[in-house]
Enzyme design. Sequence first.
Site: not given
Ligand code: NAD
Length: 371
Positions: A51, A150-152, A232, A274, A307
Site C-alpha cells: 500500500l 513493460t514495453d519501455e 510535454y 499525445n 528528460p
Molecule cells: P500502480 O503504481 O498503479 O500499482 C503498483 C502497486 O504495487 C501499488 O498498489 C503499490 O502499493 C504496490 N507496491 C509497490 N511497491 C510494493 C512493494 N514493495 N511491496 C508490495 N507492493 C508494492 O502500477 P500499475 O500501473 O498498476 O502497474 C502494474 C505493473 O504493470 C507494474 O509492474 C508496471 O511496471 C507494469 N506496467 C504498467 C503499465 C501502465 O501503463 N500502467 C504499462 C506497462 C507495464
Amino acid sequence: MWFANTTAQSLQGSRQDMKILVTGGAGFIGSAVIRHAIENRGYSVVNVDVLTYAANLDNLTSVADSPLYTFEQADIRDEAAMKRVFETHRPDAVMHLAAESHVDRSIDGPLAFIDTNIVGTAVLLNAAREYWAGLDEAGKTAFRFHHISTDEVYGTLGEDGLFTEETRYQPNSPYAASKAGSDMLVRAWGQTYGLPVVITNCSNNYGPFQFPEKLIPVVILKALSGQPIPIYGAGTNVRDWLFVNDHAEALLTVLERGRLGEIYNIGGDNEAQNIELVRTLCSILDDIRPDAAGSYDRLITYVDDRPGHDLRYAIDATKIQDELGWTPSVTLEEGLRQTVVWYLDNEAWWQAILDRGFSQDRLGLKVATQS
Ligand code: NAD
C-alpha cells in the site's frame, strides 16, 4: 523461444480451483486483474500489497467481501514476509505486478525504483523458488511465475517499426531500466533453478481506477477543474494505448495457456500522438460534459519535455494473437469514452485521492547534474 531449457507446457485452460498470488493488487492494473480473475474466472486471489501512495483498496470494493479474495499487507522486499505468505496461502501461480511505476517519479528518485522493482523482484522470486521446490511433482509442473513488465524495456522506436519479443533491450529511463533488470532476474530464476516463468511486456494502459498522476486521468481531472492541461514537449510522442480490462484478459490468458519460458508482448494496436490523444479526450468531454467557457482544448498548455522522453512505443502483438487468440476488444475511441464516463461517474473515487493531499503538480524535471 526465449529460454534454452524449458519445455512448451501450459496450464491447458483455466482451472476453477486455481489460487493466484497477485502482487501489487491494490494498484491500477493489479486491481483490474483481481476483479477479472474473481468475477469472470472464479479464481481465488491473494493480494499482496504494501500500500504505497499509488495503492487504493477502493479499487477492490466489488470483490472485497468475496470468499475468493484475501488481502495481505506486505512488502515484496521483506524476505520473511514473502516466505510466510507463500507457506500460509500455498498459491498455484504468482502474477507479479508490484512496482514503482511512474516514469516521472523515477527521474526524481531512481533508487526507490531499483529497490522495489529489482531487489523486491529478486526477494519475491527467491521465496517463490523455495516454495515451488517443496511442491509435489504435479504442483511443480502446474506452478507458474508470471512477471508483468513493460514495453519501455525496449527503449524507443523511430517513426517506423514495432517492438517484437526479439527486440533488444535498450531502456532509457530509470523506471525502464529497473523493469529490464527485473525481467532479467525472472529469466535467470527460470534458467538457473527451472522455476516455471513467463513474462509479458505491455504498452501504456488506461481505463477506470488509474491513479491521477498518469496522462489520461491528469487530462480529465485538469479539464474538469478548468486548469491548464499539460502537454510535454511538442506532444508528438506516440504511445500504443491498451485498455486495462483488455490487458487483464490478456494476462489471465497468458497465465492459463502461455508457454513457459516465453515472452508475450501485449499491445492495444492503438497508436496515438499525445496531442491527438488529449484532443480526443477534450472532444469526448465537450460531448458529454460541455463547458460554458468553450471547448476543453482551450486549456491545452505546452510544458517542458520529460528528460530522455522516448519518442514512440508500439507493439507487434502477433504472437499472443496467433498463439493464444487474444485481441483487444475496444478501439481507442471506445476505450477513452468508457474511461471518461467512468471518471465522471466516480468522482468520489478520485476526490478521495485528492482529499488525501495528492497534488497533480509536475514531477520529473530534474536533470542529471542535479542531486
Ligand atoms: P500502480 O503504481 O498503479 O500499482 C503498483 C502497486 O504495487 C501499488 O498498489 C503499490 O502499493 C504496490 N507496491 C509497490 N511497491 C510494493 C512493494 N514493495 N511491496 C508490495 N507492493 C508494492 O502500477 P500499475 O500501473 O498498476 O502497474 C502494474 C505493473 O504493470 C507494474 O509492474 C508496471 O511496471 C507494469 N506496467 C504498467 C503499465 C501502465 O501503463 N500502467 C504499462 C506497462 C507495464
